[in-house]
Enzyme design. Structure first.
Site, PDB file in Angstrom:
ATOM      1  N   GLU A  13     130.371 -54.490  44.282  1.00  0.00           N
ATOM      2  CA  GLU A  13     130.496 -55.711  45.077  1.00  0.00           C
ATOM      3  C   GLU A  13     131.561 -56.627  44.504  1.00  0.00           C
ATOM      4  O   GLU A  13     132.334 -57.258  45.240  1.00  0.00           O
ATOM      5  CB  GLU A  13     129.147 -56.443  45.112  1.00  0.00           C
ATOM      6  CG  GLU A  13     129.096 -57.660  46.041  1.00  0.00           C
ATOM      7  CD  GLU A  13     129.461 -58.967  45.357  1.00  0.00           C
ATOM      8  OE1 GLU A  13     129.566 -59.995  46.050  1.00  0.00           O
ATOM      9  OE2 GLU A  13     129.657 -58.971  44.116  1.00  0.00           O
ATOM     10  N   ASP A  32     121.626 -62.731  46.628  1.00  0.00           N
ATOM     11  CA  ASP A  32     122.828 -62.944  45.830  1.00  0.00           C
ATOM     12  C   ASP A  32     123.321 -64.388  45.897  1.00  0.00           C
ATOM     13  O   ASP A  32     124.515 -64.639  45.817  1.00  0.00           O
ATOM     14  CB  ASP A  32     123.934 -61.992  46.295  1.00  0.00           C
ATOM     15  CG  ASP A  32     125.090 -61.898  45.312  1.00  0.00           C
ATOM     16  OD1 ASP A  32     124.932 -62.360  44.173  1.00  0.00           O
ATOM     17  OD2 ASP A  32     126.154 -61.368  45.690  1.00  0.00           O
ATOM     18  N   ASP A  68     124.043 -62.292  38.123  1.00  0.00           N
ATOM     19  CA  ASP A  68     124.793 -62.024  39.343  1.00  0.00           C
ATOM     20  C   ASP A  68     125.202 -60.555  39.304  1.00  0.00           C
ATOM     21  O   ASP A  68     126.202 -60.197  38.713  1.00  0.00           O
ATOM     22  CB  ASP A  68     126.031 -62.930  39.412  1.00  0.00           C
ATOM     23  CG  ASP A  68     126.925 -62.635  40.598  1.00  0.00           C
ATOM     24  OD1 ASP A  68     126.468 -61.988  41.551  1.00  0.00           O
ATOM     25  OD2 ASP A  68     128.104 -63.052  40.559  1.00  0.00           O
ATOM     26  N   ASP A 109     126.300 -53.918  40.358  1.00  0.00           N
ATOM     27  CA  ASP A 109     127.378 -54.113  39.398  1.00  0.00           C
ATOM     28  C   ASP A 109     127.483 -55.572  38.964  1.00  0.00           C
ATOM     29  O   ASP A 109     126.975 -56.473  39.636  1.00  0.00           O
ATOM     30  CB  ASP A 109     128.710 -53.636  39.966  1.00  0.00           C
ATOM     31  CG  ASP A 109     129.152 -54.432  41.192  1.00  0.00           C
ATOM     32  OD1 ASP A 109     128.309 -54.632  42.088  1.00  0.00           O
ATOM     33  OD2 ASP A 109     130.333 -54.831  41.263  1.00  0.00           O
TER      34      ASP A 109
END
Length: 480
Positions: free
Chosen positions: A145, A169, A115, A78
């Site tokens: 997330e 990440d 991201d 996401d």
């Protein structure tokens, strides 16, 4: 998109272009989850898709690596969906438009979603590669997330054999994250009363702020439009009595709000002059952190407005509620230990609603910050709901995976990587809780800038180098 697909490595940027066609904001991950499933089916790879839209795809070890420890690669599918004020794109239904500007990949008027779309692209490229040497791989694509790490929290850890994880990440090349803050989401509700509107209605807007990620950039002192709206309304009200009609700002708890709109009524004159005077003060105060800050005011309309008491209640809350950095770490120089961000503010029909992200690497101080917020809310007759709590990731003194990553980095780059703890939340905390003492993890990624804003961008050359580095780590893990 054609230009993007020609970027090196073409496998990574090709998959990144693919996923950018798919709307994938938090709580809107079914399409991207199904895309990942179809990817696995087309390559005869074993996969699991759960009810939260999490996907795990498995790839067997290559020849000679059968006895090596399984490696988990992990990132979230996401993205935060932010756009410029002039953008008409419906990000719940439409993908994003990519453009290449020198060494940077960015999007047209929206967040880029690197991201954590770059992690998804890296993992798909690993799974698709025919000539890459590696141990058994478990690629874990988590959902939601950005709204509290909910996919990672609900993931069934028994479906994973690996206990060594590379989280993809992080947002600065050459910086390895090995610990992170925990956090919680706070919903605030304060009751209000309305009465018939009287006087003249004005629409007031705060815009031009830079915003940003409430974990990574809370230390930059960027203005929060929701917080500033309380200050501005208070300044006006001191000389020109007003009654609030509406206030609306922000879309997500973990984004520093960059625009807030309000409507208020007053029977007094001088509003335009007062707003212009306040704007002049703010432009001076925020000349460095938010040089584009602007206030605008124009005529509006209203059928009803908040009562005098409710208007005072809202303004007092916005003035007094804790915000921003609460504590800096005494152990790690420059690390924010505890903070909270007012990401969303709404004046609804019967209550004022505020949504916060509260973060801390010290659980007791996270609790204390929530207690302060709750005490104020109760004084004003409201209530607070805490949800989506996620744990911190505790630094591991003995980490063979970190040692391996440092060694490979030193060989490829010729210098030492930076090892750090971060104030943002990472899903590693939930995985650490699932696997306890067996869990060993490192987080790294390419250079990203201005994440969670329409100015988000990713360095193309950095993404290429980090891809090479990831492949080198996997190849070097034969004896690991």
């Amino acid at each position: 998109m054609k230009n993007v697909r020609e970027l090196e490595p073409t496998s990574v940027f090709g998959f990144f272009a693919d996923i950018c066609r798919i709307p994938r904001g938090s709580y809107n991950t079914k399409k991207i989850s199904d895309f990942l499933v179809e990817f696995a089916k087309e390559r005869n790879l074993r996969y699991i898709q759960d009810e939260l839209n999490n996907v795990i795809i498995y790839k067997d070890a290559t020849f000679g690596y059968e006895d090596s420890s399984t490696i988990i690669l992990q990132g979230h599918m996401d993205m935060v969906c932010e756009k410029t004020d002039s953008c008409n794109k419906d990000m719940t239904e439409e993908g994003i438009d990519l453009i290449v500007e020198d060494d940077w990949l960015t999007a047209v008027d929206t967040t880029l979603g690197a991201d954590n779309g770059i992690a998804v692209a890296y993992m798909l490229a690993v799974l698709d590669a025919a000539d890459l040497k590696h141990p058994a791989i478990e690629c874990v694509f988590t959902s939601d997330e950005e709204t509290g790490l909910e996919g990672a929290e609900g993931l069934d850890g028994s479906k994973l054999k690996g206990r060594k994880m590379i989280n993809l990440d992080s947002e600065e090349e050459g910086v390895f994250s090995v610990s992170c803050a925990g956090g919680v989401t706070a919903d605030v509700f304060i009751p209000i009363e309305r009465t018939a509107a009287k006087g003249r209605a004005y629409a007031l807007t705060i815009s031009g702020l830079l915003g940003g990620h409430s974990g990574m950039e809370i230390n930059k002192e960027h203005g929060n439009a929701n917080v500033l709206m309380g200050r501005i309304l208070n300044e006006i009200n001191k000389e020109i009595p007003l009654n609030i009609v509406t206030v609306n700002g922000g879309n997500a708890d973990n984004v520093i709000c960059k625009r807030c709109d309000a409507v208020f009524c007053t029977e007094e004159k001088g509003v335009l002059e007062k707003v212009a005077a306040i704007e002049k003060v703010l432009i001076t105060e925020y000349a460095t952190s938010d040089p584009g800050i602007r206030l605008s005011v124009e005529d509006s309309a209203a059928d009803n407005m908040l009562s005098d008491e409710s208007t005072e209640k809202v303004i007092s809350y916005l003035l007094c509620a804790p915000y921003g950095i609460q504590n800096m770490s005494a152990d790690i120089d420059g690390l924010v230990e505890t903070s909270l961000n007012l990401g969303v503010l709404n004046i609804k029909e019967n209550d004022m609603y505020a949504l916060y992200s509260v973060r801390s690497s010290v659980k007791s101080r996270q609790n204390y910050t929530c207690d302060k917020l709750e005490a104020l809310v109760k004084l004003l007759g409201g209530h607070i709901e805490l949800k989506s709590s996620y744990p911190g990731w505790v630094y591991r003194i003995d980490s063979p995976l970190r040692d391996l990553c440092v060694s490979v980095f030193r060989e490829q780059y010729g210098y030492e990587p930076k090892i750090e703890a971060i104030h943002a939340g990472l899903e590693c905390g939930f995985f650490a809780g699932k696997f306890n003492d067996d869990f060993d993890a490192v987080s790294f990624g390419p250079d990203l800038a201005n994440v969670h804003t329409p100015d988000e961008k990713m360095s193309i050359s950095s993404a290429n180098r980090v891809w090479t580095y990831l492949c080198n780590v996997l190849e070097a893990s034969k004896e690991y």
